[in-house]
Design a protein around this motif. Sequence first.
Motif, mmCIF file in Angstrom:
data_model
loop_
_atom_site.group_PDB
_atom_site.id
_atom_site.type_symbol
_atom_site.label_atom_id
_atom_site.label_comp_id
_atom_site.label_asym_id
_atom_site.label_seq_id
_atom_site.Cartn_x
_atom_site.Cartn_y
_atom_site.Cartn_z
ATOM 1 N N ARG A 156 13.238 -1.913 -3.912
ATOM 2 C CA ARG A 156 12.791 -2.433 -2.613
ATOM 3 C C ARG A 156 11.576 -1.649 -2.139
ATOM 4 N N TYR A 157 10.617 -2.365 -1.564
ATOM 5 C CA TYR A 157 9.423 -1.716 -1.039
ATOM 6 C C TYR A 157 8.764 -2.581 0.018
ATOM 7 N N THR A 158 7.806 -1.963 0.711
ATOM 8 C CA THR A 158 7.007 -2.618 1.728
ATOM 9 C C THR A 158 5.549 -2.521 1.313
ATOM 10 N N CYS A 159 4.792 -3.588 1.536
ATOM 11 C CA CYS A 159 3.354 -3.549 1.271
ATOM 12 C C CYS A 159 2.708 -2.720 2.385
ATOM 13 N N THR A 160 2.104 -1.600 2.013
ATOM 14 C CA THR A 160 1.516 -0.701 3.001
ATOM 15 C C THR A 160 -0.007 -0.688 2.959
ATOM 16 N N ALA A 161 -0.589 -1.318 1.956
ATOM 17 C CA ALA A 161 -2.047 -1.481 1.912
ATOM 18 C C ALA A 161 -2.345 -2.715 1.071
ATOM 19 N N CYS A 221 -13.987 -4.711 -16.005
ATOM 20 C CA CYS A 221 -13.274 -4.005 -14.942
ATOM 21 C C CYS A 221 -12.029 -3.359 -15.543
ATOM 22 N N VAL A 222 -11.380 -2.549 -14.740
ATOM 23 C CA VAL A 222 -10.172 -1.848 -15.152
ATOM 24 C C VAL A 222 -9.083 -2.162 -14.131
ATOM 25 N N LEU A 223 -7.924 -2.565 -14.619
ATOM 26 C CA LEU A 223 -6.752 -2.729 -13.765
ATOM 27 C C LEU A 223 -5.978 -1.421 -13.853
ATOM 28 N N ARG A 224 -5.881 -0.743 -12.708
ATOM 29 C CA ARG A 224 -5.227 0.567 -12.693
ATOM 30 C C ARG A 224 -3.894 0.473 -11.969
ATOM 31 N N HIS A 225 -2.909 1.132 -12.526
ATOM 32 C CA HIS A 225 -1.591 1.244 -11.914
ATOM 33 C C HIS A 225 -1.328 2.725 -11.669
ATOM 34 N N VAL A 226 -0.888 3.049 -10.466
ATOM 35 C CA VAL A 226 -0.540 4.429 -10.135
ATOM 36 C C VAL A 226 0.808 4.414 -9.435
ATOM 37 N N ILE A 227 1.735 5.213 -9.934
ATOM 38 C CA ILE A 227 2.980 5.433 -9.213
ATOM 39 C C ILE A 227 2.959 6.891 -8.784
ATOM 40 N N SER A 228 3.082 7.097 -7.506
ATOM 41 C CA SER A 228 3.110 8.434 -6.928
ATOM 42 C C SER A 228 4.419 8.544 -6.165
ATOM 43 N N ALA A 229 5.455 8.917 -6.878
ATOM 44 C CA ALA A 229 6.793 8.911 -6.286
ATOM 45 C C ALA A 229 7.629 10.042 -6.860
ATOM 46 N N ARG A 230 8.655 10.367 -6.111
ATOM 47 C CA ARG A 230 9.617 11.379 -6.543
ATOM 48 C C ARG A 230 11.011 10.784 -6.469
ATOM 49 N N PHE A 286 7.909 2.545 -1.481
ATOM 50 C CA PHE A 286 9.338 2.349 -1.715
ATOM 51 C C PHE A 286 10.116 2.538 -0.427
ATOM 52 N N ILE A 287 11.074 1.650 -0.203
ATOM 53 C CA ILE A 287 12.008 1.836 0.904
ATOM 54 C C ILE A 287 12.932 2.953 0.456
ATOM 55 N N PRO A 288 13.086 4.007 1.256
ATOM 56 C CA PRO A 288 13.854 5.159 0.785
ATOM 57 C C PRO A 288 15.165 4.740 0.124
ATOM 58 N N GLY A 289 15.321 5.254 -1.053
ATOM 59 C CA GLY A 289 16.473 5.002 -1.907
ATOM 60 C C GLY A 289 16.331 5.939 -3.082
ATOM 61 N N PRO A 290 16.460 5.436 -4.303
ATOM 62 C CA PRO A 290 16.352 6.320 -5.468
ATOM 63 C C PRO A 290 14.948 6.898 -5.684
ATOM 64 N N LEU A 291 13.922 6.256 -5.106
ATOM 65 C CA LEU A 291 12.552 6.762 -5.210
ATOM 66 C C LEU A 291 11.924 6.829 -3.832
ATOM 67 N N ARG A 292 11.053 7.809 -3.650
ATOM 68 C CA ARG A 292 10.238 7.922 -2.438
ATOM 69 C C ARG A 292 8.794 8.057 -2.875
ATOM 70 N N GLY A 293 7.940 7.204 -2.327
ATOM 71 C CA GLY A 293 6.533 7.279 -2.676
ATOM 72 C C GLY A 293 5.907 5.899 -2.744
ATOM 73 N N THR A 294 4.811 5.806 -3.493
ATOM 74 C CA THR A 294 4.056 4.563 -3.555
ATOM 75 C C THR A 294 3.829 4.108 -4.992
ATOM 76 N N HIS A 295 3.472 2.845 -5.074
ATOM 77 C CA HIS A 295 3.209 2.152 -6.331
ATOM 78 C C HIS A 295 1.978 1.297 -6.047
#
Length: 155
Positions: A47-52, A85-94, A63-72
Amino acid sequence: MSRSTMGGLIDRITGDESPLWPVDAWPPVRFDRPLSVGATGGHADIRYTCTAYQPGELVEFTFIPGPLRGTHTLDVLDGPTPDSCVLRHVISARPNGIGHLLWPLAVRWLHDALLEDLLDRAADSVGHPPARRAKWSPWVRILHGAARKRARTTV
């Protein structure tokens, strides 16, 4: 391939007809409203919310706080040549709580397989199929099968 073409794929990441999200193998991304800042949803149990959201450029989910906290985040960057172009994926979560167990045992492997499938679909969608398609490891096949079985029994 132009940035606008790839950006259009990001804009259509949700729903059953997404050209980017591998809906043939993974639960689709669904939100409570069209893709926009504040839209809440996710895929499967994630579960998550679009923040940008910058149409055609970037989408960030927190991420909606649960097993992960952070962004995707998925974003489109300039490539090494003017017509690329480059499609970049970044997960910054703990991991959080049970996530300390779930991430290394299951979620990490499923996440990586899903992202590899997504990148294959992105390449297909812009007319440049990958030279070698992603292949799931035996562990991913076991986890994916178990998740699908669980989803069928909880409906």
